[in-house]
Design a protein around this motif. Structure first.
Motif, short mmCIF file in Angstrom:
data_model
loop_
_atom_site.label_atom_id
_atom_site.label_comp_id
_atom_site.label_asym_id
_atom_site.label_seq_id
_atom_site.Cartn_x
_atom_site.Cartn_y
_atom_site.Cartn_z
N MET A 54 0.82 -1.22 0.00
CA MET A 54 0.00 0.00 0.00
C MET A 54 0.85 1.26 0.00
SD MET A 54 -2.79 -1.57 -0.18
CE MET A 54 -3.95 -0.24 -0.12
N THR A 55 1.94 1.25 0.79
CA THR A 55 2.73 2.48 0.96
C THR A 55 4.09 2.42 0.26
OG1 THR A 55 3.82 1.70 2.97
CG2 THR A 55 1.69 2.84 3.24
N GLY A 56 4.55 1.21 -0.06
CA GLY A 56 5.88 1.04 -0.64
C GLY A 56 6.99 1.14 0.38
N GLN A 57 6.65 1.28 1.65
CA GLN A 57 7.65 1.37 2.71
C GLN A 57 8.17 -0.03 3.04
OE1 GLN A 57 8.80 4.34 4.18
NE2 GLN A 57 7.70 5.07 2.36
N PRO A 58 9.41 -0.13 3.51
CA PRO A 58 9.96 -1.46 3.82
C PRO A 58 9.33 -2.07 5.06
CG PRO A 58 11.52 0.27 4.41
CD PRO A 58 10.37 0.94 3.71
N ASP A 59 9.19 -3.38 5.01
CA ASP A 59 8.76 -4.18 6.14
C ASP A 59 9.88 -5.17 6.45
OD1 ASP A 59 6.13 -3.16 6.56
OD2 ASP A 59 5.40 -4.34 4.87
N PHE A 60 10.05 -5.47 7.72
CA PHE A 60 11.15 -6.32 8.16
C PHE A 60 10.62 -7.48 8.98
CE2 PHE A 60 12.55 -1.94 7.80
CZ PHE A 60 13.62 -2.06 6.93
N SER A 78 20.47 -20.65 -3.44
CA SER A 78 19.24 -20.33 -4.16
C SER A 78 18.16 -19.83 -3.19
CB SER A 78 18.74 -21.53 -4.97
OG SER A 78 18.16 -22.54 -4.16
N LEU A 79 18.12 -20.39 -1.98
CA LEU A 79 17.16 -19.91 -0.98
C LEU A 79 17.49 -18.47 -0.58
CD1 LEU A 79 14.76 -20.45 0.90
CD2 LEU A 79 16.41 -21.23 2.61
N LYS A 80 18.77 -18.19 -0.38
CA LYS A 80 19.17 -16.83 -0.02
C LYS A 80 18.76 -15.83 -1.09
CE LYS A 80 23.53 -16.12 -0.03
NZ LYS A 80 24.96 -16.03 0.25
N LEU A 81 18.99 -16.17 -2.36
CA LEU A 81 18.61 -15.28 -3.45
C LEU A 81 17.09 -15.16 -3.58
CD1 LEU A 81 21.31 -16.35 -6.04
CD2 LEU A 81 21.15 -14.14 -4.86
N PHE A 82 16.39 -16.25 -3.35
CA PHE A 82 14.92 -16.22 -3.35
C PHE A 82 14.41 -15.26 -2.29
CE2 PHE A 82 11.07 -18.38 -1.47
CZ PHE A 82 10.16 -17.93 -2.42
N LEU A 83 14.93 -15.38 -1.07
CA LEU A 83 14.49 -14.48 0.00
C LEU A 83 14.87 -13.03 -0.30
CD1 LEU A 83 15.29 -16.68 3.13
CD2 LEU A 83 13.07 -16.32 2.02
N HIS A 84 16.03 -12.84 -0.90
CA HIS A 84 16.47 -11.48 -1.28
C HIS A 84 15.53 -10.86 -2.30
CE1 HIS A 84 18.92 -8.43 -3.36
NE2 HIS A 84 19.49 -8.27 -2.16
N SER A 85 14.90 -11.67 -3.13
CA SER A 85 14.04 -11.16 -4.20
C SER A 85 12.81 -10.43 -3.67
CB SER A 85 13.61 -12.30 -5.13
OG SER A 85 12.65 -13.14 -4.51
N PHE A 86 12.50 -10.58 -2.40
CA PHE A 86 11.35 -9.90 -1.81
C PHE A 86 11.64 -8.44 -1.48
CE2 PHE A 86 10.14 -14.26 -1.29
CZ PHE A 86 8.75 -14.25 -1.34
N ARG A 87 12.90 -8.02 -1.54
CA ARG A 87 13.26 -6.66 -1.13
C ARG A 87 12.57 -5.58 -1.94
NH1 ARG A 87 19.26 -6.60 1.40
NH2 ARG A 87 18.85 -8.34 2.80
N ASN A 88 12.21 -5.86 -3.17
CA ASN A 88 11.50 -4.89 -4.00
C ASN A 88 10.10 -5.39 -4.35
OD1 ASN A 88 13.64 -2.97 -4.21
ND2 ASN A 88 14.67 -4.44 -5.52
N HIS A 89 9.58 -6.29 -3.55
CA HIS A 89 8.29 -6.93 -3.81
C HIS A 89 7.25 -6.42 -2.82
CE1 HIS A 89 5.52 -10.10 -4.99
NE2 HIS A 89 5.39 -10.42 -3.72
N GLY A 90 6.16 -5.93 -3.32
CA GLY A 90 5.08 -5.46 -2.45
C GLY A 90 4.07 -6.55 -2.18
N ALA A 91 3.94 -6.94 -0.94
CA ALA A 91 2.95 -7.95 -0.54
C ALA A 91 2.73 -7.84 0.96
CB ALA A 91 3.41 -9.35 -0.92
#
Length: 154
Positions: A54-60, A78-91
């Protein structure tokens, strides 16, 4: 002797660019070398980041994934890169948490998996998300996930 064939892996040992989205992230697996033995594998990601849709602000979040392998283990890079892929993902928190768990289940078909996603407060309210595939096999030692509930400054 355990099967350690990693010939099909595409990321391990190479310089790999981080995927832009969770959907394009490739999760890889390697043979589990101890078939018939029930043991718990734990991955802990204490600095998981995604974006508020909704806001584009980071969640941790502090995410703990426990699973009991059957024939496969998730390849950790591959798991590390998969988890990293959420850094620009809004959900939303719930969507991120359950999506991570279900992708791993789809890849591995483990005997059992649980995820504990301990999200830091947004708007003053922490949201924790828990899911598992069912009851774990009997006789397996399952340690506590070790993440304290949020207490603020108290």
């Amino acid at each position: 002797m355990p099967n350690t064939d990693v010939s099909g892996l595409t990321m391990l040992g190479t310089n790999t660019e981080a995927p832009k989205t969770p959907e394009e992230a490739v999760l890889e697996r390697v043979p589990a070398g101890h078939g018939g033995t029930n043991y718990v594998v734990r991955f802990t990601a204490p600095e998981f980041t995604s974006l508020c849709p909704m806001t584009g602000q980071p969640d941790f979040a502090h995410i703990v994934i426990d699973y009991i392998p059957d024939e496969w283990l998730v390849e950790s890079k591959s798991l590390k890169l998969f988890l990293h892929s959420f850094r620009n993902h809004g959900a939303f928190h719930e969507d991120c948490s359950i999506y991570i768990a279900k992708r791993i289940v789809d890849l591995l078909q483990p005997k059992w998996l649980r995820i504990g996603a301990y999200w830091y407060p947004r708007g003053g309210i922490p949201i924790d998300v828990f899911w598992q595939t069912g009851a774990p096999p009997e006789g397996v030692w399952l340690p506590e996930q070790g993440v304290a509930p949020y207490r603020g400054r108290g």
